[in-house]
Design a protein around this motif. Structure first.
Motif, PDB file in Angstrom:
ATOM      1  N   ARG B  57     -11.792 -37.677  47.301  1.00 41.31           N
ATOM      2  CA  ARG B  57     -10.924 -36.439  46.910  1.00 41.31           C
ATOM      3  C   ARG B  57     -12.056 -35.453  47.767  1.00 41.31           C
ATOM      4  N   GLU B  58     -11.309 -34.369  48.068  1.00 39.30           N
ATOM      5  CA  GLU B  58     -12.218 -33.212  48.464  1.00 39.30           C
ATOM      6  C   GLU B  58     -12.847 -32.418  47.334  1.00 39.30           C
ATOM      7  N   PRO B  68      -6.856 -31.317  44.312  1.00 39.89           N
ATOM      8  CA  PRO B  68      -7.812 -31.715  45.530  1.00 39.89           C
ATOM      9  C   PRO B  68      -6.866 -32.697  46.502  1.00 39.89           C
ATOM     10  N   ARG B  69      -7.123 -32.400  47.831  1.00 37.54           N
ATOM     11  CA  ARG B  69      -6.468 -33.467  48.804  1.00 37.54           C
ATOM     12  C   ARG B  69      -7.631 -34.578  48.960  1.00 37.54           C
ATOM     13  N   ARG B  70      -7.102 -35.519  49.665  1.00 43.65           N
ATOM     14  CA  ARG B  70      -7.743 -36.792  49.764  1.00 43.65           C
ATOM     15  C   ARG B  70      -8.317 -36.818  51.460  1.00 43.65           C
TER      16      ARG B  70
END
Lengths: 217, 98
Positions: B57-58, B68-70
């Motif tokens: 995860r960011e 959150p993006r990955r």
């Protein structure tokens, strides 16, 4: 991403919804990143926000369908698992309406045909009964307090006109429901007529008078 | 189970090797239409299960509201699988041509 009021951020409702169906791993690895993309795309959309919302939601729901149904898609395919009976009673509850929804259109012709044939049959039986009030649609084993005319099992369906109506209407219903049987039924009728003609000819050739027991009733 | 390497997974591995760690959306943008937004995370999830990629995860800045993006990056196993596949494909091509 621009800070907004919590309710204005798209995707939180979707996340709550998919949490009801998918496990934590699927949420973490598949659905949450997709929702994060959706949020960023929408917040960067500017004046095209409505169009981007539609496009992003379409992509997200496509992902949900794939993750729900494809074994090996990384989400465990919960819908497929349920439909395959891995959740016992829950499977049955879902399987019945899903099967009904998937197959009902196939039986539309059959149901329509049944209704139409039923109506036609009732008119034909009523018409015959008016003209031959003592013969048709009247049980031979009448019992007090029961009306055999509304009980199909009490209608004599032997070699009489009631039987003919019954066979003709049943065949019509089946043919409407399964059109592929038309050739078979037409061939069967032709063969039946041929056999009947041969039988009458054979009886007459023996010098015996031919008696039609159906007409003679 | 023998790991397989479908075309989309090969493409993802090639993109990750060429550009380093990427988000799912960046992979879609750099694939020239070969990867779709509606399925890229399913493909990435499958690849992660096979051990071809890893993700994390960011880190979101304090006070951020969004999810959150990955970040995805290849594993050594993924790179070896791609290399082996490329060599096999090249050999088969030579075999067919000769």
């Amino acid at each position: 991403m621009t800070r907004q009021a919590d309710g204005a951020v798209p995707g939180h409702g979707l996340l709550r919804l998919v949490r009801l169906v998918f496990d934590d791993d699927a949420i973490d690895k598949i659905l949450e990143p997709a929702l994060a993309d959706l949020q960023r795309a929408v917040s960067a959309a500017g004046t095209r926000r409505a169009w981007v919302l539609v496009r992003e939601h379409a992509a997200f729901w496509k992902l949900v369908v794939v993750a729900l149904t494809m074994p090996g898609a990384g989400a465990g395919a919960p819908l497929t698992a349920v439909l395959l009976g891995r959740h016992s009673a829950g499977s049955l509850l879902l399987l019945v309406p899903v099967l009904y929804a998937a197959l009902s259109w196939m039986f539309l012709g059959f149901v329509t045909g049944s209704i139409a044939a039923g109506i036609l049959l009732s008119f034909a039986l009523a018409s015959w009964n008016r003209r031959h009030p003592t013969e048709v649609a009247c049980s031979r084993r009448l019992t007090a307090g029961k009306d055999p005319e509304i009980n199909i099992s009490s209608v004599p369906v032997g070699g009489d006109i009631g039987g003919f109506f019954f066979v003709a209407a049943s065949s019509a219903v089946v043919l409407l429901g399964v059109p592929g049987l038309r050739v078979f039924v037409i061939a069967a009728v032709m063969v039946g007529l041929l056999v009947a003609w041969a039988r009458v000819a054979w009886i007459r050739a023996q010098g015996e008078p031919y008696v039609n027991h159906v007409v003679g009733r | 189970m023998t790991p397989t390497l479908p075309a989309k997974e090969r493409l993802i591995l090639e993109l990750l090797i060429a550009h380093g760690a990427l988000y799912g959306l960046e992979l879609v943008d750099r694939s020239s239409g070969a990867l779709k937004r509606g399925t890229v995370y399913v493909t990435l999830g499958r690849m992660e299960a096979k051990g071809f990629v890893t993700s994390e995860r960011e880190d979101l800045p304090e006070g951020a509201i969004g999810l959150p993006r990955r970040h995805y990056r290849t594993t050594g196993f993924g790179e070896r699988a791609l290399r082996a596949w490329s060599m096999l494909a090249a050999e088969l091509r030579l075999e067919v041509q000769s």
